[in-house]
Scaffold this motif. Structure first.
Motif, PDB file in Angstrom:
ATOM      1  N   GLY A  48      34.979  41.585  30.470  1.00 64.02           N
ATOM      2  CA  GLY A  48      36.433  41.450  30.472  1.00 64.02           C
ATOM      3  C   GLY A  48      37.087  41.776  31.793  1.00 64.02           C
ATOM      4  O   GLY A  48      38.321  41.897  31.859  1.00 64.02           O
ATOM      5  N   ALA A  49      36.297  41.932  32.864  1.00 58.57           N
ATOM      6  CA  ALA A  49      36.875  42.209  34.180  1.00 58.57           C
ATOM      7  C   ALA A  49      37.798  41.073  34.586  1.00 58.57           C
ATOM      8  O   ALA A  49      37.501  39.896  34.374  1.00 58.57           O
ATOM      9  CB  ALA A  49      35.780  42.390  35.220  1.00 58.57           C
ATOM     10  N   ALA A  50      38.936  41.433  35.166  1.00 60.41           N
ATOM     11  CA  ALA A  50      39.970  40.444  35.478  1.00 60.41           C
ATOM     12  C   ALA A  50      40.112  40.261  36.982  1.00 60.41           C
ATOM     13  O   ALA A  50      39.612  41.057  37.787  1.00 60.41           O
ATOM     14  CB  ALA A  50      41.300  40.885  34.872  1.00 60.41           C
ATOM     15  N   ASP A  77      38.179  58.203  38.839  1.00 63.60           N
ATOM     16  CA  ASP A  77      38.710  56.845  38.831  1.00 63.60           C
ATOM     17  C   ASP A  77      39.378  56.515  40.159  1.00 63.60           C
ATOM     18  O   ASP A  77      39.997  57.373  40.796  1.00 63.60           O
ATOM     19  CB  ASP A  77      39.740  56.683  37.698  1.00 63.60           C
ATOM     20  N   ILE A  78      39.264  55.233  40.522  1.00 65.01           N
ATOM     21  CA  ILE A  78      39.977  54.683  41.679  1.00 65.01           C
ATOM     22  C   ILE A  78      40.779  53.506  41.174  1.00 65.01           C
ATOM     23  O   ILE A  78      40.232  52.607  40.517  1.00 65.01           O
ATOM     24  CB  ILE A  78      38.997  54.248  42.779  1.00 65.01           C
ATOM     25  N   LEU A  79      42.067  53.488  41.454  1.00 64.17           N
ATOM     26  CA  LEU A  79      42.954  52.463  40.913  1.00 64.17           C
ATOM     27  C   LEU A  79      43.665  51.711  42.024  1.00 64.17           C
ATOM     28  O   LEU A  79      44.044  52.299  43.045  1.00 64.17           O
ATOM     29  CB  LEU A  79      43.994  53.080  39.963  1.00 64.17           C
ATOM     30  N   ILE A  80      43.817  50.417  41.819  1.00 65.84           N
ATOM     31  CA  ILE A  80      44.634  49.570  42.682  1.00 65.84           C
ATOM     32  C   ILE A  80      45.808  49.072  41.828  1.00 65.84           C
ATOM     33  O   ILE A  80      45.594  48.397  40.811  1.00 65.84           O
ATOM     34  CB  ILE A  80      43.846  48.365  43.232  1.00 65.84           C
ATOM     35  N   VAL A  85      39.411  49.985  39.494  1.00 63.26           N
ATOM     36  CA  VAL A  85      38.656  48.974  40.240  1.00 63.26           C
ATOM     37  C   VAL A  85      37.443  48.481  39.448  1.00 63.26           C
ATOM     38  O   VAL A  85      36.937  47.379  39.686  1.00 63.26           O
ATOM     39  CB  VAL A  85      38.195  49.514  41.617  1.00 63.26           C
ATOM     40  N   ARG A  86      36.959  49.301  38.500  1.00 58.08           N
ATOM     41  CA  ARG A  86      35.839  48.857  37.664  1.00 58.08           C
ATOM     42  C   ARG A  86      36.242  47.719  36.727  1.00 58.08           C
ATOM     43  O   ARG A  86      35.384  46.995  36.226  1.00 58.08           O
ATOM     44  CB  ARG A  86      35.285  50.018  36.841  1.00 58.08           C
ATOM     45  N   ASP A  87      37.532  47.584  36.492  1.00 58.09           N
ATOM     46  CA  ASP A  87      38.033  46.532  35.596  1.00 58.09           C
ATOM     47  C   ASP A  87      38.468  45.283  36.354  1.00 58.09           C
ATOM     48  O   ASP A  87      39.072  44.378  35.781  1.00 58.09           O
ATOM     49  CB  ASP A  87      39.214  47.066  34.766  1.00 58.09           C
ATOM     50  N   ILE A  88      38.164  45.266  37.659  1.00 58.79           N
ATOM     51  CA  ILE A  88      38.505  44.116  38.501  1.00 58.79           C
ATOM     52  C   ILE A  88      37.205  43.487  38.996  1.00 58.79           C
ATOM     53  O   ILE A  88      36.263  44.191  39.362  1.00 58.79           O
ATOM     54  CB  ILE A  88      39.348  44.548  39.717  1.00 58.79           C
ATOM     55  N   ARG A  89      37.129  42.169  38.983  1.00 60.08           N
ATOM     56  CA  ARG A  89      35.950  41.503  39.532  1.00 60.08           C
ATOM     57  C   ARG A  89      35.822  41.875  41.012  1.00 60.08           C
ATOM     58  O   ARG A  89      36.789  41.746  41.762  1.00 60.08           O
ATOM     59  CB  ARG A  89      36.053  39.990  39.392  1.00 60.08           C
ATOM     60  N   PRO A  90      34.634  42.326  41.450  1.00 58.76           N
ATOM     61  CA  PRO A  90      34.486  42.750  42.850  1.00 58.76           C
ATOM     62  C   PRO A  90      34.919  41.697  43.856  1.00 58.76           C
ATOM     63  O   PRO A  90      35.544  42.022  44.871  1.00 58.76           O
ATOM     64  CB  PRO A  90      32.983  43.056  42.955  1.00 58.76           C
ATOM     65  N   HIS A 148      41.362  40.836  48.599  1.00 62.20           N
ATOM     66  CA  HIS A 148      42.669  41.395  48.939  1.00 62.20           C
ATOM     67  C   HIS A 148      42.551  42.597  49.870  1.00 62.20           C
ATOM     68  O   HIS A 148      43.528  43.315  50.081  1.00 62.20           O
ATOM     69  CB  HIS A 148      43.409  41.815  47.662  1.00 62.20           C
ATOM     70  N   ILE A 149      41.368  42.816  50.411  1.00 61.34           N
ATOM     71  CA  ILE A 149      41.150  43.955  51.307  1.00 61.34           C
ATOM     72  C   ILE A 149      40.535  43.452  52.604  1.00 61.34           C
ATOM     73  O   ILE A 149      39.557  42.708  52.594  1.00 61.34           O
ATOM     74  CB  ILE A 149      40.212  45.000  50.662  1.00 61.34           C
TER      75      ILE A 149
END
Length: 606
Positions: free
Chosen positions: A356-358, A424-427, A432-437, A443-444
């Motif tokens: 479910g990574a977005a 946890d690290i959040l953007i 960030v674990r819930d975001i596709r790498p 975006h970096i």
């Protein structure tokens, strides 16, 4: 708290067999099924190859049958009416068989090799794409030479097995069965004598084939060691020469080269026993046929024509035996390569996409660390412990501190080059674990102190930041990074070849190109790890101005040892062995007299 180095474990001397990423589940099924799956796109070509092999076998079997018919029927005592015409006709048919055999052999040799080469290409592409997915922690443990060996030497041997394996087995099986049927029809007793040799041949071949498997696997590891040694030495050739350590490097190479020789010697010994033994068995069969066949003629149980046919068939029998020997050799080399290939495909990234990574869209640039702990391996000390940090969108934050306190590690966790051990690290509020790498990293923008440029032109390296960028966009990015002037002074301007790793450029020029690459990417989050350390003071001031322009409305995180480069940061975060010691503006931190003030005063006094 912070202990020891912040960098990953050294790769020097990494164990080539330390493939410790999690086993893959997508290849948990039959290894044989995976092996055979590469034939699927080329089933038509494989069937044509096997059909040609059948025709080759049929032609080989019909030739001794034709010879038997001529000697036994057309040359019978008393003569046969029209025998000469029939001999010529049968001779023409035999020539036709030879022509068919030649055409089919040509097809098998050419198209079969093409099929093998295509399969090798497919496997190499799959393995290279898999390499791209593996995480940094995997590469921290591996040596480049070993990985190169798996994608080159191993797959070449495997391609030979894919091509020759089916045809050798098909031809050998058909010829062996066909010859035995013909021999049994001529004389069952003599055929049984021939069959008595086959179990001994099989056991002999099995024993030495196992020895070859072990030797070949070891030799593949050894050639990987050689590749690793050469790659390491040539990549650091300037260091080697500056320390006049050519003799030392040669000694290290010779050590690996001698180990490879020892492994190959053992393999050749087993191969020599295997080939020599199989040849000896073939000769024993021929001698047995001659002796017992002659005895049969003496007893009037066999005629001379049948013995001649028998000897021709034994000669034909050599071909399937030779093919089986060749298949055994190819199998040993190919299957050890496939084992190493398959072993690598079973390695999955430490940080796969979560279910479910977005994708990350409409990025503002807020970055949050919540009680983050990190260490590079389970048995290594913690690099970061209980780090909590808030970076607001559009803020220019500098990380400062002594070497080894975890500045680079913090920056590596944001794009998920590594995963936090805990916390946890959040953007923008999303873990960030819930975001596709891939989406996260798009975006970096990162500029590192250790600049890496690819072999190619200046324009090709700049376009790495934006593959579809126009020349005007490339030039604009170069101007922002103050690289345009030195680029236009190069022999071919933006089309100048810069050599492997940008060897034809100075350190400052390479660093400006890497900065221009990020200008071209134009991401909402920027990370600069000592990005201006190789620039002279004038160039540094110019690039700093450009960075500030680029940083407008973007989050910028800068690692700096030279504190003069971050005086204008919105906030300076000071790291020590105990974690975050203090935060604030340059003036506030200097006046507070803490860790930052001591660092600043030390540099100012130099």
């Amino acid at each position: 708290m912070r202990t020891q180095d912040s960098g990953p474990p050294a790769r020097v001397g990494a164990d080539k067999t330390s493939l410790t990423e999690r086993p893959a589940t997508r290849f948990a099924g039959s290894r044989a099924r995976k092996f055979l799956s590469y034939y699927k796109p080329y089933r038509g070509l494989l069937l044509a190859d096997l059909f040609s092999a059948i025709l080759i076998s049929a032609a080989a079997l019909l030739l001794p049958v034709s010879a038997n018919f001529i000697t036994k029927n057309l040359l019978a005592k008393g003569g046969v009416p029209g025998a000469l015409d029939k001999i010529y006709a049968l001779g023409a048919a035999m020539l036709a068989l030879v022509a068919v055999q030649a055409v089919c052999t040509l097809f098998v040799d050419y198209q079969g090799h093409v099929m093998g080469a295509k399969m090798e290409r497919d496997m190499r592409r799959e393995l290279f794409e898999h390499y791209q997915k593996l995480s940094f922690s995997f590469y921290d443990r591996q040596r480049t030479g070993q990985l190169m060996a798996r994608i080159t030497n191993d797959l070449f041997s495997l391609a030979e097995l894919y091509h020759h394996g089916p045809e050798d087995l098909a031809i050998a099986a058909l010829e062996l069965i066909g010859v035995l049927v013909i021999l049994a029809h001529i004389d069952r007793t003599l055929t049984l004598i021939v069959l008595c040799f086959l179990p001994a041949m099989f056991l002999f071949a099995l024993h030495f084939s196992r020895r070859m498997i072990v030797a070949l696997r070891l030799s593949k590891d050894r050639i990987g060691d050689i590749n690793a040694r050469v790659e390491d030495s040539l990549a650091g050739i300037r260091v080697v020469k500056s320390f006049t350590n050519e003799a030392f490097e040669s000694a290290r190479f010779n050590h690996e080269n001698d180990r490879f020789l020892a492994s190959r010697s053992e393999g050749y010994r087993s191969e020599a026993w295997f080939s020599g033994g199989m040849a000896a068995f073939t000769q024993l069969i021929t001698i047995a046929v001659i002796v017992f066949g002659a005895a049969g003629i003496a007893r009037a149980a066999l005629d001379l024509a049948d013995l001649l046919t028998f000897l021709i068939c034994v000669a034909v029998l050599v071909d399937p035996i030779r093919r089986l020997v060749n298949f055994a050799r190819l199998y040993q080399e190919g299957i050890t390569g496939f084992d190493r290939f398959f072993e690598m495909l079973q390695m999955e990234p430490d940080m796969p996409d979560q279910a479910g990574a977005a994708d990350l869209n409409h990025v503002r640039g807020d970055i949050t660390f919540r009680n983050v702990n990190f260490r590079y391996a389970d048995d290594s000390p913690f690099v970061l412990k209980n780090i909590s940090l808030e970076i607001r969108a559009g803020e220019f934050v500098a990380l400062v501190g002594a070497s080894g306190v975890g500045k680079t590690t913090i920056c590596s966790l944001i794009p998920r080059f590594y995963d936090a051990t805990a916390g946890d690290i959040l953007i923008d509020g999303t873990n960030v674990r819930d975001i596709r790498p891939q989406s996260l990293r798009q975006h970096i923008g990162i500029v590192q102190q250790d600049v890496y440029l690819f072999a190619g032109t200046v324009a090709q390296n700049l376009r790495y930041g934006k593959p579809d960028a126009s020349l005007d966009e490339i030039i604009e990015a170069a101007k922002l990074a103050h690289a345009h002037d030195f680029i236009t002074a190069l022999p071919d301007g933006y089309d100048t070849e810069i050599g492997e790793r940008g060897v034809k450029l100075s350190g400052g020029q390479k660093q400006r190109l890497s900065i221009a690459r990020v200008f071209l990417k134009n991401p909402p989050i920027l990370i600069f790890d000592e990005a201006t350390s190789a620039l002279d003071n004038e160039s540094e001031r110019s690039v700093q101005d450009s960075l500030h322009r680029l940083a407008r409305n973007r989050t910028m995180l800068v690692i700096a040892h030279r504190l003069s480069t971050v005086r204008n940061a919105s906030r300076i975060v000071v790291l020590t062995d105990d974690g975050i010691a203090e935060e604030g503006t340059h003036n506030d931190l200097v006046s507070s007299g803490g860790a930052y003030a001591r660092l600043y005063n030390t540099q100012a006094s130099i």
